[in-house]
Design an enzyme around this catalytic site. Structure first.
Site: not given
Length: 241
Positions: A122-123, A206, A229
């Site tokens: 996702c990051c 998050c 991240c």
């Protein structure tokens, strides 16, 4: 004398020169040198709980300096409002909104649920890849990382080399109290979420509030070993938990 005039053979020498030249607490001096002596440099800012200190320092050197703001599509509404307010207050006229590529989102996270099963992936699509593209025209960038954050940040220098770019960490040696003192002395507004117990703010799914005495970044990816991240690198490789 500008560092570029010294004709060092590589950026590692330039980074060492910055680290030797400045007092560890002279963040304003590092910011000025970064923006005026080292080519095309941008500040990368999350507009988080501590970001306004560097944003203010940049504004004192050049209000037209490029500021890259990673808008992941999952930020708190309070952060989006704060970004607009801070840019207006400080007179920053070159805030560039950096977003994920629509094709990446469509291919890898069409339902906005990737963070549930794979935070690194996702990051990657929401932060790492967009920032890599945004930094393409720049010779260096300024970050808000600090030793006080602990973990992989505990040994930060004022300047370092990442690939073929210089990376500046003007606040590397500052404590949380010193940041708060600076904000108070200059009348700078707090991020709205600090009043709700957030010491560090990232994407909403998050990030959680922290308890008294916890590490400032304890609310980031709580319950996992993840610390970064991925937009910060060591030896050219993305840093992940």
């Amino acid at each position: 004398m500008p560092l570029e005039a010294l004709a060092f053979p590589d950026r590692h020498d330039l980074a060492r020169r910055i680290n030797d030249r400045f007092d560890p607490m002279d963040a304003q001096g590092v910011v000025e040198a970064a923006l005026t002596e080292n080519g095309h440099v941008a500040l990368v800012s999350s507009f988080g709980t501590e970001s306004i200190v560097l944003l203010d320092m940049v504004s004192r050197v050049d209000q037209t300096a490029p500021v890259l703001f990673l808008e992941t599509g999952m930020l708190f509404a309070e952060t989006l409002d704060y970004q607009k307010d801070v840019a207006l207050i400080l007179g920053l006229t070159n805030v560039q909104i950096v977003r994920p590529a629509p094709e990446d989102l469509a291919a890898k996270d069409p339902f906005n649920r990737l963070h549930i099963g794979n935070t690194d992936a996702c990051c990657d699509i929401r932060k790492v890849l967009p920032l890599e593209r945004a930094l393409t025209p720049f010779d260096g960038w300024i970050t808000g990382r600090k030793r006080a954050h602990g973990g992989q940040r505990a040994q930060l220098d004022l300047a370092e080399v990442e690939g073929d770019r210089l990376k500046f960490n003007p606040l590397a040696y500052w404590s949380g109290q010193e940041l708060r003192d600076y904000m108070k002395a200059h009348g700078l507004p707090n991020h709205p979420l600090t009043a709700k117990g957030f010491q560090s703010v990232g994407c909403a799914p998050c990030t959680s509030a922290t308890k008294p005495g916890e590490d400032p970044r304890a609310g980031r990816w709580r319950g996992s070993d993840k610390e970064e991240c991925g937009i910060h690198f060591i030896d050219g490789k993305a840093v992940r938990g």
